[in-house]
Every structure is written in structure tokens, then in C-alpha cells.
Motif scaffolding. Structure first.
Motif, PDB file in Angstrom:
ATOM      1  N   SER A  94     -35.266 -35.689 -21.638  1.00 12.68           N
ATOM      2  CA  SER A  94     -34.795 -35.903 -20.216  1.00 12.68           C
ATOM      3  C   SER A  94     -35.335 -37.189 -19.424  1.00 12.68           C
ATOM      4  CB  SER A  94     -35.373 -34.770 -19.386  1.00 12.68           C
ATOM      5  OG  SER A  94     -36.970 -34.759 -19.334  1.00 12.68           O
ATOM      6  N   VAL A  95     -36.309 -37.891 -20.361  1.00 10.07           N
ATOM      7  CA  VAL A  95     -36.750 -39.138 -19.674  1.00 10.07           C
ATOM      8  C   VAL A  95     -35.766 -40.211 -19.868  1.00 10.07           C
ATOM      9  CG1 VAL A  95     -37.712 -39.935 -21.893  1.00 10.07           C
ATOM     10  CG2 VAL A  95     -38.722 -40.433 -19.704  1.00 10.07           C
ATOM     11  N   PHE A  96     -34.737 -40.067 -20.648  1.00  9.87           N
ATOM     12  CA  PHE A  96     -33.606 -41.049 -21.131  1.00  9.87           C
ATOM     13  C   PHE A  96     -32.260 -40.694 -20.195  1.00  9.87           C
ATOM     14  CE2 PHE A  96     -36.331 -41.427 -24.952  1.00  9.87           C
ATOM     15  CZ  PHE A  96     -36.740 -42.907 -24.629  1.00  9.87           C
ATOM     16  N   VAL A  97     -32.430 -39.944 -19.275  1.00  7.04           N
ATOM     17  CA  VAL A  97     -31.067 -39.736 -18.669  1.00  7.04           C
ATOM     18  C   VAL A  97     -30.350 -41.000 -18.019  1.00  7.04           C
ATOM     19  CG1 VAL A  97     -30.052 -38.522 -16.461  1.00  7.04           C
ATOM     20  CG2 VAL A  97     -31.622 -37.204 -17.880  1.00  7.04           C
ATOM     21  N   LEU A  98     -31.169 -41.712 -17.436  1.00  8.78           N
ATOM     22  CA  LEU A  98     -30.416 -42.936 -16.715  1.00  8.78           C
ATOM     23  C   LEU A  98     -30.344 -43.953 -17.601  1.00  8.78           C
ATOM     24  CD1 LEU A  98     -32.646 -43.427 -13.640  1.00  8.78           C
ATOM     25  CD2 LEU A  98     -30.281 -42.319 -13.711  1.00  8.78           C
ATOM     26  N   LEU A 259     -40.224 -47.879 -17.137  1.00 12.50           N
ATOM     27  CA  LEU A 259     -39.837 -48.585 -18.486  1.00 12.50           C
ATOM     28  C   LEU A 259     -38.482 -48.182 -18.756  1.00 12.50           C
ATOM     29  CD1 LEU A 259     -42.985 -49.772 -20.411  1.00 12.50           C
ATOM     30  CD2 LEU A 259     -41.278 -51.412 -19.163  1.00 12.50           C
ATOM     31  N   PRO A 260     -38.428 -46.749 -19.184  1.00 12.72           N
ATOM     32  CA  PRO A 260     -37.138 -46.167 -19.728  1.00 12.72           C
ATOM     33  C   PRO A 260     -36.206 -45.730 -18.444  1.00 12.72           C
ATOM     34  CG  PRO A 260     -38.946 -44.624 -19.585  1.00 12.72           C
ATOM     35  CD  PRO A 260     -39.277 -45.806 -19.158  1.00 12.72           C
ATOM     36  N   VAL A 261     -36.570 -46.209 -17.355  1.00 11.66           N
ATOM     37  CA  VAL A 261     -35.688 -45.957 -16.109  1.00 11.66           C
ATOM     38  C   VAL A 261     -35.250 -46.861 -15.631  1.00 11.66           C
ATOM     39  CG1 VAL A 261     -35.860 -44.762 -14.029  1.00 11.66           C
ATOM     40  CG2 VAL A 261     -37.280 -43.689 -15.941  1.00 11.66           C
ATOM     41  N   HIS A 262     -36.046 -47.958 -15.335  1.00 11.18           N
ATOM     42  CA  HIS A 262     -35.697 -49.144 -14.416  1.00 11.18           C
ATOM     43  C   HIS A 262     -34.330 -49.864 -14.919  1.00 11.18           C
ATOM     44  CE1 HIS A 262     -35.848 -52.634 -11.797  1.00 11.18           C
ATOM     45  NE2 HIS A 262     -36.488 -51.887 -11.151  1.00 11.18           N
ATOM     46  N   PRO A 263     -33.142 -50.226 -14.120  1.00 12.46           N
ATOM     47  CA  PRO A 263     -32.104 -50.955 -14.340  1.00 12.46           C
ATOM     48  C   PRO A 263     -32.228 -52.096 -15.124  1.00 12.46           C
ATOM     49  CG  PRO A 263     -32.134 -50.550 -11.975  1.00 12.46           C
ATOM     50  CD  PRO A 263     -33.133 -49.731 -12.601  1.00 12.46           C
ATOM     51  N   THR A 267     -31.007 -53.098 -18.851  1.00 11.55           N
ATOM     52  CA  THR A 267     -29.869 -54.315 -19.052  1.00 11.55           C
ATOM     53  C   THR A 267     -30.834 -55.184 -20.326  1.00 11.55           C
ATOM     54  OG1 THR A 267     -29.277 -54.598 -16.992  1.00 11.55           O
ATOM     55  CG2 THR A 267     -29.136 -56.455 -18.164  1.00 11.55           C
ATOM     56  N   GLY A 268     -31.820 -55.341 -20.291  1.00 17.49           N
ATOM     57  CA  GLY A 268     -32.490 -56.001 -21.472  1.00 17.49           C
ATOM     58  C   GLY A 268     -32.464 -55.393 -22.570  1.00 17.49           C
ATOM     59  N   ILE A 269     -32.485 -54.020 -22.565  1.00 16.73           N
ATOM     60  CA  ILE A 269     -32.226 -53.061 -23.768  1.00 16.73           C
ATOM     61  C   ILE A 269     -31.006 -53.212 -24.547  1.00 16.73           C
ATOM     62  CG2 ILE A 269     -32.140 -50.786 -24.572  1.00 16.73           C
ATOM     63  CD1 ILE A 269     -34.499 -50.002 -22.661  1.00 16.73           C
ATOM     64  N   ARG A 270     -29.860 -53.232 -23.619  1.00 15.84           N
ATOM     65  CA  ARG A 270     -28.433 -53.435 -23.946  1.00 15.84           C
ATOM     66  C   ARG A 270     -28.405 -54.944 -24.532  1.00 15.84           C
ATOM     67  NH1 ARG A 270     -27.195 -51.653 -18.748  1.00 15.84           N
ATOM     68  NH2 ARG A 270     -26.367 -53.692 -18.125  1.00 15.84           N
ATOM     69  N   GLU A 271     -29.011 -55.858 -23.841  1.00 13.84           N
ATOM     70  CA  GLU A 271     -29.018 -57.205 -24.516  1.00 13.84           C
ATOM     71  C   GLU A 271     -29.612 -57.332 -25.808  1.00 13.84           C
ATOM     72  OE1 GLU A 271     -30.484 -59.642 -21.704  1.00 13.84           O
ATOM     73  OE2 GLU A 271     -28.957 -59.846 -20.552  1.00 13.84           O
ATOM     74  N   ALA A 272     -30.974 -56.560 -25.943  1.00 16.85           N
ATOM     75  CA  ALA A 272     -31.478 -56.778 -27.497  1.00 16.85           C
ATOM     76  C   ALA A 272     -30.637 -55.920 -28.400  1.00 16.85           C
ATOM     77  CB  ALA A 272     -32.804 -55.867 -27.318  1.00 16.85           C
ATOM     78  N   LEU A 273     -29.947 -54.739 -27.904  1.00 13.14           N
ATOM     79  CA  LEU A 273     -29.199 -54.145 -29.231  1.00 13.14           C
ATOM     80  C   LEU A 273     -27.835 -54.973 -29.420  1.00 13.14           C
ATOM     81  CD1 LEU A 273     -29.334 -50.547 -27.612  1.00 13.14           C
ATOM     82  CD2 LEU A 273     -30.547 -51.420 -29.692  1.00 13.14           C
ATOM     83  N   ASP A 274     -27.269 -55.789 -28.522  1.00 17.82           N
ATOM     84  CA  ASP A 274     -25.917 -56.434 -28.566  1.00 17.82           C
ATOM     85  C   ASP A 274     -26.318 -57.598 -29.304  1.00 17.82           C
ATOM     86  OD1 ASP A 274     -24.511 -54.429 -27.222  1.00 17.82           O
ATOM     87  OD2 ASP A 274     -24.718 -55.522 -25.647  1.00 17.82           O
ATOM     88  N   SER A 275     -27.563 -58.163 -29.407  1.00 17.56           N
ATOM     89  CA  SER A 275     -27.707 -59.390 -29.983  1.00 17.56           C
ATOM     90  C   SER A 275     -28.202 -59.099 -31.706  1.00 17.56           C
ATOM     91  CB  SER A 275     -28.897 -60.237 -29.374  1.00 17.56           C
ATOM     92  OG  SER A 275     -29.904 -59.408 -29.299  1.00 17.56           O
ATOM     93  N   ALA A 276     -27.253 -59.006 -32.705  1.00 15.90           N
ATOM     94  CA  ALA A 276     -27.547 -58.428 -33.849  1.00 15.90           C
ATOM     95  C   ALA A 276     -28.366 -59.549 -34.945  1.00 15.90           C
ATOM     96  CB  ALA A 276     -26.405 -57.974 -34.623  1.00 15.90           C
ATOM     97  N   ARG A 277     -28.298 -60.787 -34.528  1.00 12.98           N
ATOM     98  CA  ARG A 277     -28.637 -61.900 -35.087  1.00 12.98           C
ATOM     99  C   ARG A 277     -30.190 -61.927 -35.558  1.00 12.98           C
ATOM    100  NH1 ARG A 277     -26.331 -67.199 -33.100  1.00 12.98           N
ATOM    101  NH2 ARG A 277     -26.960 -66.299 -31.210  1.00 12.98           N
ATOM    102  N   PRO A 278     -30.828 -61.881 -36.422  1.00 15.39           N
ATOM    103  CA  PRO A 278     -32.053 -62.060 -36.698  1.00 15.39           C
ATOM    104  C   PRO A 278     -32.634 -63.355 -36.018  1.00 15.39           C
ATOM    105  CG  PRO A 278     -31.210 -61.413 -38.675  1.00 15.39           C
ATOM    106  CD  PRO A 278     -30.285 -61.784 -37.801  1.00 15.39           C
ATOM    107  N   GLY A 279     -33.861 -63.340 -35.319  1.00 13.63           N
ATOM    108  CA  GLY A 279     -34.221 -64.429 -35.005  1.00 13.63           C
ATOM    109  C   GLY A 279     -33.648 -64.930 -33.552  1.00 13.63           C
TER     110      GLY A 279
END
Length: 289
Positions: A94-98, A259-263, A267-279
Motif C-alpha cells: 500500500s505504500v506504493f499507491v501513488l 520518498l516513495p510518495v512525493h511526486p 518523476t526522478g524514478i521515472r527518469e531513472a527507469l527511462d534512461s537505460a544506457r549504462p553510465g
């Protein structure tokens, strides 16, 4: 780490409220503490909704849930592996709802939240169970790899799976949020719980994670907060290892529970997941007003 960490969350504020120190109280700390209290109250209300594992259905590759049925507008679907969300100590999905809603609305079509037992007493055993869950997710979705977002203890469990159990074959990116990578000294009385002892500096688990890990294929992104009162010292939430492709992102202005709630973090998490290139090092920090 959640419910049992309530007292440590407010200790820094209490220490600053003794007579003669009120004038020097940090406005940022006050805001962060108030936000932590509000998030804790909201999470306690949501906690019962996350006690059971979520329902899972096989999705053909390239397909996802109907956004209209979910009642929310979504951006175009992004290509990428399933995202697995792993909660912290004595918590549940439930901590990850948002965060989950944010990922889905921005095109992540396969997002799954896992629960591990609140009676879990060993990080190694939890990591083995995580590996079995990930194998099942890959088989069901037709994907060869997954991304993981782990909060607090969840990030440490996922790192152990990746680094010590061959999970780097399955995990493309591991994002950790307030995870004690080098061990935390907070709340010494909590040592009665064996898994808390494993999160202490110098524990066998922390020592295993400090060993060489040549050729590890997973990319790590670690978000750490300068107001996280459960990380002692604060920098323990940074991942420093010579063999790992790791990026540390400092978050300014919020505490552990946010940390798992703030918008802004989402946004930073989405950017990290979208940047697949190492380094790829696009963001060095986040400032939350």
C-alpha cells in the motif's frame, strides 16, 4: 521501515524543541516532519488494503490494462520491462499507491507490487523468495528482465538478490529509496529483531554486499534524503561499490516516509527507469520545496 520507526522519525525534531533551541529550529525540518506525520497517518489508513498480494493476470506482450477502465488518462505506452515495487520493513504494497499510479499514468503498462511476510527474519531468505517471484513474473509476462523499485529494506533485499544470487541476469535497473546500503545505526533497541541486526553496519549481510561483484549487469540508482532520520549516518543510503554501475541522487527537503510518495521523487524514478544506457547521469539531486 515504517510503523516501528515512528519514534526515530521524530527524535531529531524533539531534540531541537528543548528550551533555548526553539529559535534555531529549521523551517525545512519542520516542514519535513509535518509531511512525515501526514504521510504516516494516511499510510496507516491504507495499510489494511495492502495486506494481501495483488491479483495478477497474464498480459500478452505489448498489452496492458485499459486506461479508460482505470478512470485515468495515460500518456503513450513506453517500452520497457515490468516494474516490480518492493516495500520496506513491517510494511506492505500500500505504500506504493501513488508511485504505482504515477508510473501507469506515464505509460508503464506492467507494474506489480510484491508483499513479503512481516515475519521475515532473514534478508537472504527474502531475496531468494524475491527471485522466485521475478522468475514467475518473467514467465507470465514474456519478459526476460524486470526493473525494481525498493523502499528501505526492500532495496536491500533486491540488492542482495542482484549481487549475491545472480539476479543481475533478471534485473535491468534497481532503484532504491532510503536503503541502508552500508547499514544504519538508528534505534539501537530495535536490535531485538534479527532482520534489523542484519541492517547494522558490519553485519554479515552488509559485509557480503561489500565484497567484489565483477561483471554485475544491473544498473543501480539510489535516492537518499538529507532529512532521512532513519539513516544514521545519512550517507549510508548512498551506494558506493567499485564494481557496480551506481548513481546516487540526493533529495533535499523530505524524510524517509515521503520518498516513495512525493511526486518529485516519482518523476526522478521515472527518469531513472527511462534512461537505460549504462553510465547515464542525468540528475545529481532533487530539491523538494
Amino acid at each position: 521501515m515504517k510503523v516501528t520507526g515512528v519514534l526515530p522519525l521524530f527524535l531529531p525534531l524533539c531534540r531541537r524543541l528543548w528550551p533555548g533551541r526553539i529559535a534555531g529550529l529549521s523551517v525545512a525540518l519542520l516542514k519535513a516532519t509535518a509531511l512525515e506525520a501526514a504521510i504516516l497517518a494516511g499510510h496507516l489508513l491504507l495499510y489494511p488494503t495492502g495486506l494481501v498480494q495483488e491479483r495478477r493476470a497474464a498480459l500478452p506482450p505489448g498489452e496492458g490494462p485499459d486506461p479508460a477502465a482505470a478512470g485515468t488518462a495515460r500518456l503513450p505506452v513506453r517500452s520497457g520491462p515490468p516494474v516490480v515495487l518492493l516495500h520496506g520493513f513491517i510494511d506492505n504494497r500500500s505504500v506504493f499507491v501513488l508511485l504505482r499510479r504515477s508510473l501507469v499514468q506515464h505509460g508503464r503498462q506492467r507494474v506489480e507490487s510484491l508483499n513479503y511476510s512481516p515475519l521475515t527474519c532473514d534478508i537472504r531468505a527474502a531475496a531468494e523468495l524475491l527471485g522466485r517471484h521475478i522468475d514467475e513474473i518473467c514467465e507470465r509476462t514474456g519478459s526476460t528482465r524486470v526493473d525494481i523499485v525498493g523502499h528501505s529494506l526492500g532495496g536491500l533485499i533486491a540488492r542482495y538478490y542482484v549481487q549475491c544470487l545472480g539476479g543481475d541476469l533478471r534485473v535491468r535497473i534497481l532503484v532504491t529509496l532510503g536503503t541502508p546500503h552500508a547499514g544504519t545505526r538508528v534505534a539501537p533497541l530495535a536490535n531485538a529483531h534479527p532482520i534489523v541486526r542484519q541492517m547494522r553496519p558490519g553485519s554479515e549481510v552488509i559485509e557480503e554486499l561489500s565484497r567484489p561483484a565483477p561483471g554485475c549487469r544491473t544498473r543501480f540508482v539510489s535516492f537518499w534524503s538529507d532529512l532521512d532520520s532513519l539513516m544514521v549516518p545519512l550517507e549510508t543510503a548512498c551506494l558506493e561499490h567499485p564494481d557496480l554501475d551506481a548513481q546516487n541522487v540526493r533529495v533535499t527537503g523530505i524524510g524517509h516516509l515521503a520518498l516513495p510518495v512525493h511526486p518529485a521523487v516519482a518523476t526522478g524514478i521515472r527518469e531513472a527507469l527511462d534512461s537505460a544506457r549504462p553510465g547515464d547521469r542525468r540528475a545529481d539531486g532533487l530539491t523538494v520545496a
